[in-house]
Design a protein around this motif. Structure first.
Motif, PDB file in Angstrom:
ATOM      1  N   VAL A 132      40.475  30.445  47.870  1.00 28.52           N
ATOM      2  CA  VAL A 132      41.323  31.166  46.910  1.00 28.52           C
ATOM      3  C   VAL A 132      41.714  30.263  45.740  1.00 28.52           C
ATOM      4  O   VAL A 132      41.581  30.635  44.563  1.00 28.52           O
ATOM      5  N   THR A 154      40.184  30.459  41.814  1.00 21.93           N
ATOM      6  CA  THR A 154      41.115  30.665  40.700  1.00 21.93           C
ATOM      7  C   THR A 154      40.992  29.562  39.655  1.00 21.93           C
ATOM      8  O   THR A 154      40.878  29.834  38.447  1.00 21.93           O
ATOM      9  N   SER A 170      37.712  29.802  37.811  1.00 18.80           N
ATOM     10  CA  SER A 170      37.723  30.916  36.865  1.00 18.80           C
ATOM     11  C   SER A 170      38.483  30.544  35.599  1.00 18.80           C
ATOM     12  O   SER A 170      38.045  30.839  34.475  1.00 18.80           O
ATOM     13  N   ILE A 171      39.645  29.892  35.758  1.00 21.53           N
ATOM     14  CA  ILE A 171      40.430  29.466  34.606  1.00 21.53           C
ATOM     15  C   ILE A 171      39.641  28.462  33.762  1.00 21.53           C
ATOM     16  O   ILE A 171      39.603  28.545  32.528  1.00 21.53           O
ATOM     17  N   ARG A 183      45.762  33.768  32.220  1.00 24.75           N
ATOM     18  CA  ARG A 183      45.986  32.606  33.079  1.00 24.75           C
ATOM     19  C   ARG A 183      47.167  32.846  34.016  1.00 24.75           C
ATOM     20  O   ARG A 183      47.101  32.519  35.214  1.00 24.75           O
ATOM     21  N   LEU A 203      46.073  35.252  36.818  1.00 22.66           N
ATOM     22  CA  LEU A 203      45.232  34.607  37.826  1.00 22.66           C
ATOM     23  C   LEU A 203      46.067  33.717  38.744  1.00 22.66           C
ATOM     24  O   LEU A 203      45.885  33.731  39.968  1.00 22.66           O
ATOM     25  N   LEU A 204      46.975  32.947  38.159  1.00 22.05           N
ATOM     26  CA  LEU A 204      47.819  32.064  38.964  1.00 22.05           C
ATOM     27  C   LEU A 204      48.761  32.873  39.857  1.00 22.05           C
ATOM     28  O   LEU A 204      49.015  32.500  41.015  1.00 22.05           O
ATOM     29  N   MET A 241      46.769  34.201  42.778  1.00 19.89           N
ATOM     30  CA  MET A 241      46.475  33.109  43.698  1.00 19.89           C
ATOM     31  C   MET A 241      47.689  32.787  44.573  1.00 19.89           C
ATOM     32  O   MET A 241      47.586  32.685  45.811  1.00 19.89           O
TER      33      MET A 241
END
Length: 249
Positions: free
Chosen positions: A202, A206, A209-210, A224, A227-228, A231
Motif C-alpha cells: 500500500v 502510493t 504513484s506520487i 497528492r 493519495l496520502l 494510504m
C-alpha cells in the motif's frame, strides 16, 4: 540493455512463435521439477537461466546482478508458491502466471511496464519470503526484506534516470526492513499474505504513484493529499481490524 534485447527479439512470424515457446519453457520445466520433487534442481534451473549475467568481465557482475534481481525474485517466488500449493491445479495456475510474467510483463520497457515489474517483484517476493520463512530469525527476515525492497525500488527508479536512485532505493529498503523488524515480533497473516507485505504494498504503490505523477507533471496538491489520505486510511483499517490477540502495539 533493454534496447539491445528489443532488437534481438523477433518482431513476428514463425520466429516470434518459437521465441514465445522458448520463453515459456522455463516455467514449464520448473513445474515439472516441482512435481518430481526435485526442488534443488528447480532452483538451479532458475539461477542458470541467468547465466548471461556472468558472461562478461567480473567488474560488470554487480550491475548485471542488480538489473536481473527483479526477474530472479519473481522466478524464485513462483517456485515457492508451487512448492506450497496443495494441488496440481494450483501449481498449474502459478505456472501460467509465471509464463505471463516471462512472455508479457518482463519484456515491457516503458515507464508503466517497469513500474508494474517492480511492484510485482516486491509483492510476490515478500509474500514468498514470509510464506516460506515466516518463522525464521528476525534478522534473516530483515536482511531479505531489504534485498527485495532495494532491488524493486532501484528497478522502478532507473526508468526515470533519477540521480538519487541509490539513496532513494536504500531509503525505501531501510524503511521496509525497519517495518518488518517491528511487525515480525507479532507476525500476522491474511490468508497467505503477511501483514508487512500488505502494508508495504500500500505504501509503496502510493509513493510510486506520487513520484510518477510528479515526474510527468500531473501531480496536484489535491491529488497528492487524496493519495496520502487513502494510504493512511487503508493502513488504519488493516491495523484496526487485525486480530492482535493479547498483544499490544
Amino acid at each position: 540493455m533493454r534496447r539491445i534485447a528489443a532488437k534481438l527479439k523477433p518482431a513476428g512470424g514463425f520466429s516470434y512463435i518459437i521465441h514465445i515457446l522458448l520463453t515459456a519453457l522455463l516455467p514449464v520445466i520448473v513445474f515439472i521439477l516441482v512435481r518430481l520433487n526435485f526442488i534443488g534442481l528447480a532452483v538451479s534451473v532458475i539461477l542458470l537461466s541467468k547465466w548471461r549475467m556472468f558472461a562478461v568481465k567480473p567488474r560488470h557482475w554487480p550491475a548485471n546482478i542488480r538489473s536481473n534481481a527483479v526477474d530472479l525474485t519473481v522466478g524464485l517466488s513462483f517456485l515457492i508458491f508451487m512448492i506450497h500449493s496443495d494441488s496440481q491445479v494450483i501449481q498449474l495456475m502459478w505456472t501460467a502466471l509465471y509464463i505471463i510474467w516471462h512472455v508479457l510483463i518482463k519484456p515491457l520497457s516503458n515507464t508503466l511496464g517497469v513500474a508494474a515489474q517492480a511492484f510485482i517483484a516486491q509483492f510476490v517476493g515478500l509474500t514468498a519470503l514470509f510464506l516460506n520463512w515466516g518463522d525464521a530469525p528476525v534478522y534473516s527476515l530483515v536482511i531479505l526484506t531489504w534485498l527485495v525492497s532495494y532491488s524493486a525500488a532501484r528497478h522502478f527508479l532507473t526508468t526515470f534516470d533519477e540521480p538519487l536512485t541509490r539513496y532513494m532505493a536504500n531509503s525505501w529498503a531501510y524503511f521496509s526492513a525497519a517495518l518488518v523488524w517491528v511487525l515480525s515480533h507479532w507476525l500476522l497473516f491474511y490468508g497467505n499474505i503477511a501483514q508487512p507485505t500488505l502494508i508495504l504494498a500500500v505504501i509503496g504503490f502510493t509513493l510510486a504513484s506520487i513520484y510518477y505523477l510528479e515526474q510527468t507533471d500531473r501531480l496536484s496538491i489535491l491529488l497528492r493529499r487524496q493519495l496520502l489520505f487513502i494510504m493512511i486510511a487503508v493502513i488504519i483499517i488493516v491495523l484496526a481490524f487485525s486480530d492482535w490477540g493479547d498483544k499490544t502495539i
